[in-house]
Design a protein around this motif. Structure first.
Motif, PDB file in Angstrom:
ATOM      1  N   VAL A 147       0.860  -1.191   0.000  1.00 24.42           N
ATOM      2  CA  VAL A 147       0.000   0.000   0.000  1.00 24.42           C
ATOM      3  C   VAL A 147       0.894   1.237   0.000  1.00 24.42           C
ATOM      4  O   VAL A 147       1.669   1.448   0.942  1.00 24.42           O
ATOM      5  CB  VAL A 147      -0.930   0.011   1.236  1.00 24.42           C
ATOM      6  CG1 VAL A 147      -1.757   1.292   1.276  1.00 24.42           C
ATOM      7  CG2 VAL A 147      -1.833  -1.214   1.258  1.00 24.42           C
ATOM      8  N   PRO A 148       0.825   2.074  -1.027  1.00 19.60           N
ATOM      9  CA  PRO A 148       1.626   3.291  -1.047  1.00 19.60           C
ATOM     10  C   PRO A 148       1.284   4.181   0.154  1.00 19.60           C
ATOM     11  O   PRO A 148       0.117   4.330   0.508  1.00 19.60           O
ATOM     12  CB  PRO A 148       1.214   3.975  -2.349  1.00 19.60           C
ATOM     13  CG  PRO A 148       0.681   2.857  -3.196  1.00 19.60           C
ATOM     14  CD  PRO A 148       0.035   1.908  -2.241  1.00 19.60           C
ATOM     15  N   ALA A 149       2.317   4.737   0.769  1.00 19.50           N
ATOM     16  CA  ALA A 149       2.109   5.547   1.968  1.00 19.50           C
ATOM     17  C   ALA A 149       3.003   6.774   1.944  1.00 19.50           C
ATOM     18  O   ALA A 149       4.140   6.722   1.490  1.00 19.50           O
ATOM     19  CB  ALA A 149       2.402   4.716   3.213  1.00 19.50           C
ATOM     20  N   VAL A 150       2.446   7.863   2.447  1.00 15.21           N
ATOM     21  CA  VAL A 150       3.199   9.100   2.636  1.00 15.21           C
ATOM     22  C   VAL A 150       3.191   9.391   4.133  1.00 15.21           C
ATOM     23  O   VAL A 150       2.136   9.381   4.767  1.00 15.21           O
ATOM     24  CB  VAL A 150       2.565  10.280   1.868  1.00 15.21           C
ATOM     25  CG1 VAL A 150       3.313  11.573   2.167  1.00 15.21           C
ATOM     26  CG2 VAL A 150       2.540   9.993   0.373  1.00 15.21           C
ATOM     27  N   GLN A 151       4.356   9.625   4.689  1.00 12.61           N
ATOM     28  CA  GLN A 151       4.493   9.902   6.111  1.00 12.61           C
ATOM     29  C   GLN A 151       4.522  11.404   6.351  1.00 12.61           C
ATOM     30  O   GLN A 151       5.238  12.128   5.675  1.00 12.61           O
ATOM     31  CB  GLN A 151       5.785   9.283   6.651  1.00 12.61           C
ATOM     32  CG  GLN A 151       6.028   9.537   8.120  1.00 12.61           C
ATOM     33  CD  GLN A 151       5.025   8.822   9.005  1.00 12.61           C
ATOM     34  OE1 GLN A 151       4.793   7.632   8.850  1.00 12.61           O
ATOM     35  NE2 GLN A 151       4.426   9.546   9.933  1.00 12.61           N
TER      36      GLN A 151
ATOM     37  N   THR B  66      -0.766  14.795  -0.402  1.00 12.46           N
ATOM     38  CA  THR B  66      -1.462  14.290  -1.594  1.00 12.46           C
ATOM     39  C   THR B  66      -0.704  14.646  -2.871  1.00 12.46           C
ATOM     40  O   THR B  66      -0.819  13.937  -3.869  1.00 12.46           O
ATOM     41  CB  THR B  66      -2.912  14.808  -1.688  1.00 12.46           C
ATOM     42  OG1 THR B  66      -2.912  16.237  -1.708  1.00 12.46           O
ATOM     43  CG2 THR B  66      -3.757  14.284  -0.543  1.00 12.46           C
ATOM     44  N   ALA B  67       0.088  15.707  -2.823  1.00 13.25           N
ATOM     45  CA  ALA B  67       0.887  16.074  -3.998  1.00 13.25           C
ATOM     46  C   ALA B  67       1.942  15.009  -4.306  1.00 13.25           C
ATOM     47  O   ALA B  67       2.436  14.935  -5.427  1.00 13.25           O
ATOM     48  CB  ALA B  67       1.555  17.427  -3.771  1.00 13.25           C
ATOM     49  N   GLU B  68       2.255  14.160  -3.326  1.00 13.88           N
ATOM     50  CA  GLU B  68       3.231  13.099  -3.527  1.00 13.88           C
ATOM     51  C   GLU B  68       2.611  11.823  -4.109  1.00 13.88           C
ATOM     52  O   GLU B  68       3.323  10.867  -4.390  1.00 13.88           O
ATOM     53  CB  GLU B  68       3.929  12.767  -2.207  1.00 13.88           C
ATOM     54  CG  GLU B  68       4.741  13.923  -1.657  1.00 13.88           C
ATOM     55  CD  GLU B  68       5.464  13.548  -0.379  1.00 13.88           C
ATOM     56  OE1 GLU B  68       5.935  12.394  -0.280  1.00 13.88           O
ATOM     57  OE2 GLU B  68       5.549  14.400   0.517  1.00 13.88           O
ATOM     58  N   LEU B  69       1.286  11.813  -4.224  1.00 18.83           N
ATOM     59  CA  LEU B  69       0.576  10.637  -4.732  1.00 18.83           C
ATOM     60  C   LEU B  69      -0.142  10.973  -6.033  1.00 18.83           C
ATOM     61  O   LEU B  69      -0.652  12.077  -6.186  1.00 18.83           O
ATOM     62  CB  LEU B  69      -0.476  10.169  -3.708  1.00 18.83           C
ATOM     63  CG  LEU B  69       0.032   9.677  -2.368  1.00 18.83           C
ATOM     64  CD1 LEU B  69      -1.110   9.610  -1.374  1.00 18.83           C
ATOM     65  CD2 LEU B  69       0.691   8.310  -2.534  1.00 18.83           C
ATOM     66  N   ASP B  70      -0.187  10.035  -6.948  1.00 21.58           N
ATOM     67  CA  ASP B  70      -1.017  10.177  -8.141  1.00 21.58           C
ATOM     68  C   ASP B  70      -2.394   9.651  -7.767  1.00 21.58           C
ATOM     69  O   ASP B  70      -2.672   8.454  -7.890  1.00 21.58           O
ATOM     70  CB  ASP B  70      -0.419   9.394  -9.303  1.00 21.58           C
ATOM     71  CG  ASP B  70      -1.238   9.516 -10.578  1.00 21.58           C
ATOM     72  OD1 ASP B  70      -2.300  10.197 -10.567  1.00 21.58           O
ATOM     73  OD2 ASP B  70      -0.821   8.922 -11.593  1.00 21.58           O
ATOM     74  N   LEU B  71      -3.257  10.517  -7.279  1.00 26.77           N
ATOM     75  CA  LEU B  71      -4.536  10.104  -6.718  1.00 26.77           C
ATOM     76  C   LEU B  71      -5.425   9.368  -7.712  1.00 26.77           C
ATOM     77  O   LEU B  71      -6.282   8.577  -7.304  1.00 26.77           O
ATOM     78  CB  LEU B  71      -5.270  11.309  -6.129  1.00 26.77           C
ATOM     79  CG  LEU B  71      -4.579  11.964  -4.926  1.00 26.77           C
ATOM     80  CD1 LEU B  71      -5.359  13.187  -4.466  1.00 26.77           C
ATOM     81  CD2 LEU B  71      -4.395  10.981  -3.792  1.00 26.77           C
ATOM     82  N   ALA B  72      -5.234   9.576  -9.000  1.00 30.93           N
ATOM     83  CA  ALA B  72      -6.033   8.878 -10.005  1.00 30.93           C
ATOM     84  C   ALA B  72      -5.784   7.370  -9.987  1.00 30.93           C
ATOM     85  O   ALA B  72      -6.607   6.604 -10.475  1.00 30.93           O
ATOM     86  CB  ALA B  72      -5.738   9.440 -11.394  1.00 30.93           C
ATOM     87  N   LYS B  73      -4.686   6.930  -9.386  1.00 30.91           N
ATOM     88  CA  LYS B  73      -4.350   5.508  -9.323  1.00 30.91           C
ATOM     89  C   LYS B  73      -5.067   4.770  -8.190  1.00 30.91           C
ATOM     90  O   LYS B  73      -5.000   3.544  -8.131  1.00 30.91           O
ATOM     91  CB  LYS B  73      -2.847   5.323  -9.115  1.00 30.91           C
ATOM     92  CG  LYS B  73      -2.002   5.730 -10.285  1.00 30.91           C
ATOM     93  CD  LYS B  73      -0.543   5.458  -9.953  1.00 30.91           C
ATOM     94  CE  LYS B  73       0.374   5.798 -11.099  1.00 30.91           C
ATOM     95  NZ  LYS B  73       1.788   5.523 -10.774  1.00 30.91           N
TER      96      LYS B  73
END
Length: 125
Positions: A35-39, A57-64
């Motif tokens: 599971v991709p995670a941002v700390q 959220t800027a570190e994640l491609d939310l569309a994925k």
């Protein structure tokens, strides 16, 4: 969240934002599960805020992803009062924490979010 994501594996594509005062133990655990995670480390602050979430959220491609879970800093007193832009707020408690949490922290247990509990008093609105 580990049990939830294990149960939903193959049915949803989750990502997580983990909030802690320090460390990255929870984010590392999520990543080991795939599971991709941002700390986010708050360096002493007892809660996340919307600006911190926007940065993460800027570190994640939310569309994925089908689901973005935010694990706030583990403090019921502080975190209840801060809007993170969430659509649904879920509180997970263990029985060992006591049966008085709905009385002590009413803000978490009132409002439009559905509630499921083995103790119906937790779900009063």
């Amino acid at each position: 969240m580990e049990a939830l994501f294990a149960h939903l594996k193959g049915r949803i594509r989750p990502a997580v934002i983990e909030g802690d005062i320090a460390g990255s133990i929870d984010a590392e655990r999520m990543e080991r599960m795939g599971v991709p995670a941002v700390q986010i480390n708050t360096d002493g602050a007892c809660h996340l805020d919307a600006v911190m979430i926007a940065g993460a959220t800027a570190e994640l491609d939310l569309a994925k992803y089908d689901l973005l879970a935010i694990e706030n800093v583990g403090n019921l007193v502080c975190t209840a009062g801060f809007d993170l832009g969430e659509h649904v707020r879920i509180v997970v408690l263990s029985v060992s924490e006591g049966d008085d949490k709905a009385i002590k922290y009413p803000r978490f247990f009132r409002g439009p979010t559905p509630c499921s509990s083995r103790r119906p008093t937790y779900c009063r609105t």
